[in-house]
Design a protein around this motif. Structure first.
Motif, mmCIF file in Angstrom:
data_model
loop_
_atom_site.group_PDB
_atom_site.id
_atom_site.type_symbol
_atom_site.label_atom_id
_atom_site.label_comp_id
_atom_site.label_asym_id
_atom_site.label_seq_id
_atom_site.Cartn_x
_atom_site.Cartn_y
_atom_site.Cartn_z
ATOM 1 N N THR A 154 74.688 -28.876 -49.139
ATOM 2 C CA THR A 154 73.223 -28.784 -49.150
ATOM 3 C C THR A 154 72.730 -28.235 -50.499
ATOM 4 O O THR A 154 71.669 -28.626 -50.990
ATOM 5 N N GLN A 158 70.103 -30.191 -53.217
ATOM 6 C CA GLN A 158 68.878 -29.615 -53.796
ATOM 7 C C GLN A 158 68.940 -29.582 -55.327
ATOM 8 O O GLN A 158 67.946 -29.856 -55.999
ATOM 9 N N LYS A 176 75.933 -35.484 -38.055
ATOM 10 C CA LYS A 176 75.107 -34.891 -39.118
ATOM 11 C C LYS A 176 74.293 -35.925 -39.895
ATOM 12 O O LYS A 176 73.661 -35.596 -40.893
ATOM 13 N N ARG A 177 74.328 -37.187 -39.417
ATOM 14 C CA ARG A 177 73.638 -38.267 -40.147
ATOM 15 C C ARG A 177 72.173 -37.910 -40.453
ATOM 16 O O ARG A 177 71.746 -37.930 -41.599
ATOM 17 N N GLU A 178 71.438 -37.575 -39.397
ATOM 18 C CA GLU A 178 69.992 -37.345 -39.568
ATOM 19 C C GLU A 178 69.726 -36.198 -40.546
ATOM 20 O O GLU A 178 68.868 -36.279 -41.418
ATOM 21 N N PHE A 179 70.519 -35.137 -40.375
ATOM 22 C CA PHE A 179 70.343 -33.962 -41.238
ATOM 23 C C PHE A 179 70.616 -34.322 -42.704
ATOM 24 O O PHE A 179 69.850 -33.966 -43.602
ATOM 25 N N GLU A 181 70.516 -37.264 -44.117
ATOM 26 C CA GLU A 181 69.455 -38.165 -44.610
ATOM 27 C C GLU A 181 68.163 -37.394 -44.901
ATOM 28 O O GLU A 181 67.451 -37.705 -45.851
ATOM 29 N N SER A 182 67.906 -36.352 -44.092
ATOM 30 C CA SER A 182 66.661 -35.588 -44.308
ATOM 31 C C SER A 182 66.693 -34.856 -45.656
ATOM 32 O O SER A 182 65.659 -34.439 -46.167
ATOM 33 N N LEU A 183 67.895 -34.707 -46.234
ATOM 34 C CA LEU A 183 68.007 -34.053 -47.545
ATOM 35 C C LEU A 183 67.990 -35.069 -48.679
ATOM 36 O O LEU A 183 68.310 -34.747 -49.829
ATOM 37 N N GLY A 184 67.663 -36.318 -48.344
ATOM 38 C CA GLY A 184 67.513 -37.351 -49.374
ATOM 39 C C GLY A 184 68.814 -38.009 -49.787
ATOM 40 O O GLY A 184 68.876 -38.691 -50.812
ATOM 41 N N ARG A 330 75.162 -26.642 -40.247
ATOM 42 C CA ARG A 330 74.336 -27.459 -41.138
ATOM 43 C C ARG A 330 73.716 -26.474 -42.115
ATOM 44 O O ARG A 330 72.750 -25.818 -41.796
#
Ligand SMILES: NC(=O)c1ccc[n+]([C@@H]2O[C@H](COP(=O)([O-])OP(=O)(O)OC[C@H]3O[C@@H](n4cnc5c(N)ncnc54)[C@H](OP(=O)(O)O)[C@@H]3O)[C@@H](O)[C@H]2O)c1
Length: 338
Positions: A154, A158, A176-179, A181-184, A330
């Motif tokens: 993570t 960033q 953890k796919r959605e998580f 992807e939510s980080l770009g 996560r």
């Protein structure tokens, strides 16, 4: 005061909490009352006897912590009682109080919380060291990161965003796919998908500029293959040596035996680089302090902000480490000593 101790090599059930006299700082040191300490994957490997550069047992793990200064040794200047600090403990951070060299504490501005401070040094410091310090990360480049949803993963996401990276490809386990992807990041399932071919297909067949590999073993060569010409591979972990919370020597030996030997002539012909990175064994502290200053600046500007998975009371340290073994985190896991 109480502290966490690893008495010997073992699973999470081997961890003990012991009570001892409050420490008194010797000359040049300060005593910090710890509020938060960071958990790192390395702490798990040390407990299993798979790390190689920890103190002899029994010892208290904990590279990083945040808290307030409660006493000063002789000759300490520039630090005051009650000051909020980040403590680069090296070891011993899983503790209610710790005495460390005054040079290893960094004053915290009020706007940086203990959670943020304890989550920053190892994960962000390592990500910054690899990508920015060694790798000269530049706008428009492409990055591959494994364990993308974890502490370092993570942080990498960033930092890459702050540097204008054009594509981040992140591998992690399916839930953890959605998580991710939510980080770009472009998500790749670490179990069922081939990240090498995905990296190539997302970069017009060329491959990525940077591949960050904490897995080790034969996985390293696959990360190397995902690089474009002129790309850089960072070897900085060996999670493939770990199987569950108890040590498996078979798994560890398999990882070691399958570690590739890179051919310098082939590297020369493709202009690729392989960096080995171990932040705990950097011999120049000023390099790391420089990274921390840069990262604090990024934090204050809102370019980065550590993602905290969970905060556990330190009495629950075994469950907290099990949470990481079970791949549930996560972002960063912290211990609460307040
Ligand atoms: N060399 C250095 O100086 C340095 C500094 C910091 C970190 N590191 C390395 O970087 C890696 C990440 O560290 P971190 O502290 O940020 O941890 P982390 O990524 O938060 O570690 C936990 C995650 O790792 C993944 N994982 C892969 N293999 C695993 C295994 N055998 N057992 C449990 N989880 C596994 C899991 O994610 P999935 O669900 O996606 O599999 C899990 O959620 C580690 O390998 C660590 O040793 C090295």
């Amino acid at each position: 005061m109480r502290k966490v101790v690893y008495p010997k090599v073992g699973g999470v059930d081997s961890i003990r909490i012991v009570e001892e006299e409050d420490p008194v700082p010797p000359k040049g040191q300060v005593c910090v009352r710890i509020h938060r300490a960071g958990i790192n994957f390395a702490d798990l490997m040390m407990r299993q006897g798979l790390y190689g550069s920890n103190p002899d047992y029994p010892f208290t793990p904990g590279y990083e912590a945040a808290g307030e200064v409660i006493s000063l040794g002789e000759s300490v200047e520039g630090i005051s009682l009650g000051q909020r600090v980040l403590a680069m403990t090296g070891f011993g951070g899983y503790s209610e109080m710790v005495c460390i060299d005054a040079t290893r504490v960094v004053p915290l501005p009020d706007s940086i919380s203990y959670d943020q401070a304890a989550a920053l040094p190892v994960t962000y410091g390592t990500a910054y060291h690899m990508l920015v310090h060694l790798g000269n990360l530049s706008e428009g480049e492409t990055v591959l990161i494994h364990h993308a949803a974890g502490g370092v993963g993570t942080a990498v996401a960033q930092i890459c965003e702050a540097y204008g990276v054009s594509k981040i490809i992140g591998t992690a386990s399916a839930p953890k796919r959605e998580f991710v992807e939510s980080l770009g990041m472009h998500f790749v399932d670490s179990k069922s998908e081939d990240f090498v071919s995905i990296c190539k297909s997302l970069t017009d067949g060329k491959g990525v500029h940077h591949a960050i590999d904490p897995v080790g073993g034969k996985h390293l060569m696959r990360s190397y293959k995902a690089l474009r010409r002129g790309g850089r591979l960072y070897s900085f972990g060996a999670s493939a040596a770990v199987k569950g919370d108890k040590r498996s020597m078979v798994t560890a030996l398999r990882m070691w035996a399958s570690t590739p030997r890179f051919d310098p002539l082939k590297m020369m012909r493709s202009n690729k680089a392989v960096y080995g990175v171990h932040m705990g064994l950097l011999d120049d502290e000023s390099v790391f302090k420089g990274h921390l200053e840069a990262l604090s600046g990024m934090l204050l500007k809102g370019q980065i902000d550590p993602i905290i998975d969970s905060v556990w009371r330190f009495e629950k340290v075994a469950e907290a480490q099990k949470h990481m073994h079970d791949r549930k985190n996560r972002g960063k896991i912290l211990l609460d000593f307040s």
